[in-house]
Design a protein around this motif. Sequence first.
Motif, PDB file in Angstrom:
ATOM      1  N   VAL A  45       0.968  -1.015  -0.028  1.00  0.00           N
ATOM      2  CA  VAL A  45      -0.167   0.081   0.067  1.00  0.00           C
ATOM      3  C   VAL A  45       0.986   1.177  -0.084  1.00  0.00           C
ATOM      4  CG1 VAL A  45      -1.874   1.281   1.203  1.00  0.00           C
ATOM      5  CG2 VAL A  45      -1.924  -1.047   1.245  1.00  0.00           C
ATOM      6  N   PHE A  46       0.717   2.183  -1.112  1.00  0.00           N
ATOM      7  CA  PHE A  46       1.481   3.390  -1.242  1.00  0.00           C
ATOM      8  C   PHE A  46       0.482   4.534  -0.708  1.00  0.00           C
ATOM      9  CE2 PHE A  46       2.377   7.391  -3.633  1.00  0.00           C
ATOM     10  CZ  PHE A  46       3.634   7.671  -3.123  1.00  0.00           C
ATOM     11  N   VAL A  47       0.827   5.182   0.372  1.00  0.00           N
ATOM     12  CA  VAL A  47       0.030   6.534   0.812  1.00  0.00           C
ATOM     13  C   VAL A  47       0.257   7.556   0.123  1.00  0.00           C
ATOM     14  CG1 VAL A  47      -0.290   7.872   2.809  1.00  0.00           C
ATOM     15  CG2 VAL A  47       0.365   5.471   3.307  1.00  0.00           C
ATOM     16  N   ARG A  48      -0.530   8.027  -0.699  1.00  0.00           N
ATOM     17  CA  ARG A  48      -0.455   9.037  -1.937  1.00  0.00           C
ATOM     18  C   ARG A  48      -0.751  10.513  -0.956  1.00  0.00           C
ATOM     19  NH1 ARG A  48      -1.260   8.610  -7.140  1.00  0.00           N
ATOM     20  NH2 ARG A  48      -2.711  10.270  -7.159  1.00  0.00           N
ATOM     21  N   LYS A  49      -1.794  10.698  -0.377  1.00  0.00           N
ATOM     22  CA  LYS A  49      -2.047  12.035   0.212  1.00  0.00           C
ATOM     23  C   LYS A  49      -2.886  11.875   1.337  1.00  0.00           C
ATOM     24  CE  LYS A  49      -5.026  13.243  -3.498  1.00  0.00           C
ATOM     25  NZ  LYS A  49      -5.227  14.250  -4.674  1.00  0.00           N
ATOM     26  N   VAL A  50      -2.830  12.731   2.189  1.00  0.00           N
ATOM     27  CA  VAL A  50      -3.991  12.813   3.281  1.00  0.00           C
ATOM     28  C   VAL A  50      -4.476  14.004   3.368  1.00  0.00           C
ATOM     29  CG1 VAL A  50      -4.058  12.768   5.821  1.00  0.00           C
ATOM     30  CG2 VAL A  50      -2.306  11.193   4.896  1.00  0.00           C
ATOM     31  N   ALA A  51      -5.809  14.177   3.534  1.00  0.00           N
ATOM     32  CA  ALA A  51      -6.587  15.359   3.690  1.00  0.00           C
ATOM     33  C   ALA A  51      -5.987  16.476   4.813  1.00  0.00           C
ATOM     34  CB  ALA A  51      -7.880  15.284   4.060  1.00  0.00           C
ATOM     35  N   PRO A  52      -6.187  17.683   4.608  1.00  0.00           N
ATOM     36  CA  PRO A  52      -5.676  18.535   5.528  1.00  0.00           C
ATOM     37  C   PRO A  52      -5.981  18.382   6.909  1.00  0.00           C
ATOM     38  CG  PRO A  52      -6.205  19.629   3.586  1.00  0.00           C
ATOM     39  CD  PRO A  52      -6.864  18.152   3.535  1.00  0.00           C
ATOM     40  N   MET A  53      -7.134  17.964   7.219  1.00  0.00           N
ATOM     41  CA  MET A  53      -7.575  17.667   8.637  1.00  0.00           C
ATOM     42  C   MET A  53      -7.152  16.357   9.045  1.00  0.00           C
ATOM     43  SD  MET A  53      -8.555  20.475   9.681  1.00  0.00           S
ATOM     44  CE  MET A  53      -9.537  20.261  11.030  1.00  0.00           C
ATOM     45  N   GLY A  54      -6.501  15.597   8.297  1.00  0.00           N
ATOM     46  CA  GLY A  54      -5.826  13.932   8.488  1.00  0.00           C
ATOM     47  C   GLY A  54      -6.992  12.907   8.226  1.00  0.00           C
ATOM     48  N   ASP A  55      -8.255  13.290   7.992  1.00  0.00           N
ATOM     49  CA  ASP A  55      -8.831  12.245   7.331  1.00  0.00           C
ATOM     50  C   ASP A  55      -9.807  12.648   6.147  1.00  0.00           C
ATOM     51  OD1 ASP A  55     -10.902  10.125   7.469  1.00  0.00           O
ATOM     52  OD2 ASP A  55     -12.122  10.803   9.071  1.00  0.00           O
ATOM     53  N   PRO A  56      -9.964  11.883   5.094  1.00  0.00           N
ATOM     54  CA  PRO A  56      -9.587  10.444   4.693  1.00  0.00           C
ATOM     55  C   PRO A  56      -7.864  10.520   4.168  1.00  0.00           C
ATOM     56  CG  PRO A  56     -10.935  11.230   2.906  1.00  0.00           C
ATOM     57  CD  PRO A  56     -10.745  12.345   4.039  1.00  0.00           C
ATOM     58  N   VAL A  57      -7.654   9.293   4.052  1.00  0.00           N
ATOM     59  CA  VAL A  57      -6.246   9.049   3.476  1.00  0.00           C
ATOM     60  C   VAL A  57      -6.251   8.444   1.948  1.00  0.00           C
ATOM     61  CG1 VAL A  57      -6.284   6.848   4.699  1.00  0.00           C
ATOM     62  CG2 VAL A  57      -3.920   8.158   3.961  1.00  0.00           C
ATOM     63  N   GLU A  58      -5.633   8.993   1.267  1.00  0.00           N
ATOM     64  CA  GLU A  58      -5.785   8.280   0.026  1.00  0.00           C
ATOM     65  C   GLU A  58      -4.645   7.473  -0.461  1.00  0.00           C
ATOM     66  OE1 GLU A  58      -5.446   9.787  -4.497  1.00  0.00           O
ATOM     67  OE2 GLU A  58      -7.075  10.811  -3.379  1.00  0.00           O
ATOM     68  N   VAL A  59      -4.845   6.005  -0.806  1.00  0.00           N
ATOM     69  CA  VAL A  59      -3.881   5.185  -1.027  1.00  0.00           C
ATOM     70  C   VAL A  59      -3.923   4.540  -2.232  1.00  0.00           C
ATOM     71  CG1 VAL A  59      -3.663   4.552   1.314  1.00  0.00           C
ATOM     72  CG2 VAL A  59      -5.141   3.277   0.043  1.00  0.00           C
ATOM     73  N   TYR A  64      -4.793   0.745  -7.994  1.00  0.00           N
ATOM     74  CA  TYR A  64      -5.720   1.754  -8.201  1.00  0.00           C
ATOM     75  C   TYR A  64      -5.874   2.655  -6.987  1.00  0.00           C
ATOM     76  CZ  TYR A  64      -8.890  -1.113  -5.149  1.00  0.00           C
ATOM     77  OH  TYR A  64      -9.222  -1.770  -3.931  1.00  0.00           O
ATOM     78  N   GLU A  65      -6.641   3.784  -7.069  1.00  0.00           N
ATOM     79  CA  GLU A  65      -6.453   4.649  -5.917  1.00  0.00           C
ATOM     80  C   GLU A  65      -7.420   4.470  -5.100  1.00  0.00           C
ATOM     81  OE1 GLU A  65      -5.782   6.125  -9.157  1.00  0.00           O
ATOM     82  OE2 GLU A  65      -3.527   5.983  -8.384  1.00  0.00           O
ATOM     83  N   LEU A  66      -7.580   4.525  -3.771  1.00  0.00           N
ATOM     84  CA  LEU A  66      -8.658   4.021  -2.756  1.00  0.00           C
ATOM     85  C   LEU A  66      -8.475   5.047  -1.596  1.00  0.00           C
ATOM     86  CD1 LEU A  66     -10.553   1.932  -1.407  1.00  0.00           C
ATOM     87  CD2 LEU A  66      -8.565   0.822  -0.718  1.00  0.00           C
ATOM     88  N   THR A  67      -9.762   5.671  -0.990  1.00  0.00           N
ATOM     89  CA  THR A  67      -9.718   6.546  -0.259  1.00  0.00           C
ATOM     90  C   THR A  67     -10.285   5.730   0.843  1.00  0.00           C
ATOM     91  OG1 THR A  67      -9.913   8.292  -1.829  1.00  0.00           O
ATOM     92  CG2 THR A  67     -10.625   8.775   0.654  1.00  0.00           C
ATOM     93  N   LEU A  68      -9.792   5.945   2.233  1.00  0.00           N
ATOM     94  CA  LEU A  68     -10.200   5.152   3.443  1.00  0.00           C
ATOM     95  C   LEU A  68     -10.422   6.354   4.588  1.00  0.00           C
ATOM     96  CD1 LEU A  68      -7.550   2.516   3.480  1.00  0.00           C
ATOM     97  CD2 LEU A  68      -9.830   2.216   2.981  1.00  0.00           C
ATOM     98  N   ARG A  69     -11.323   6.245   5.294  1.00  0.00           N
ATOM     99  CA  ARG A  69     -11.524   6.881   6.422  1.00  0.00           C
ATOM    100  C   ARG A  69     -10.451   6.527   7.571  1.00  0.00           C
ATOM    101  NH1 ARG A  69     -16.970   5.042   6.191  1.00  0.00           N
ATOM    102  NH2 ARG A  69     -17.881   5.941   4.442  1.00  0.00           N
ATOM    103  N   ASN A  70     -10.336   7.437   8.410  1.00  0.00           N
ATOM    104  CA  ASN A  70      -9.132   7.039   9.496  1.00  0.00           C
ATOM    105  C   ASN A  70      -9.928   5.829  10.452  1.00  0.00           C
ATOM    106  OD1 ASN A  70      -7.385   8.766   9.036  1.00  0.00           O
ATOM    107  ND2 ASN A  70      -8.005  10.357  10.489  1.00  0.00           N
ATOM    108  N   GLY A  71     -11.142   5.829  10.662  1.00  0.00           N
ATOM    109  CA  GLY A  71     -11.782   4.575  11.235  1.00  0.00           C
ATOM    110  C   GLY A  71     -11.334   3.209  10.553  1.00  0.00           C
TER     111      GLY A  71
END
Length: 79
Positions: A45-59, A64-71
Amino acid sequence: MQVEGVMKTLKEVPVGETVTVAKLVGEGAVKRRIMDMGVTKGVSVFVRKVAPMGDPVEVTVRGYELTLRNGEAEHIVVE
């Protein structure tokens, strides 16, 4: 969520780092949903970016690109 030893969760991985999924913690619908998205033990899993407030994270996982919530990211133990 506490994880034993030096292992960390996907939520703690800095942007630009590639990690390998060691295991999925939790059970039921959340774990099944994560697995259905292609995040399984041994996958990179490659961490592409994280939203400014830290949630969600795009990997990037399995090409393919996948966006996950911190939970959700807390349930993914990486090494």
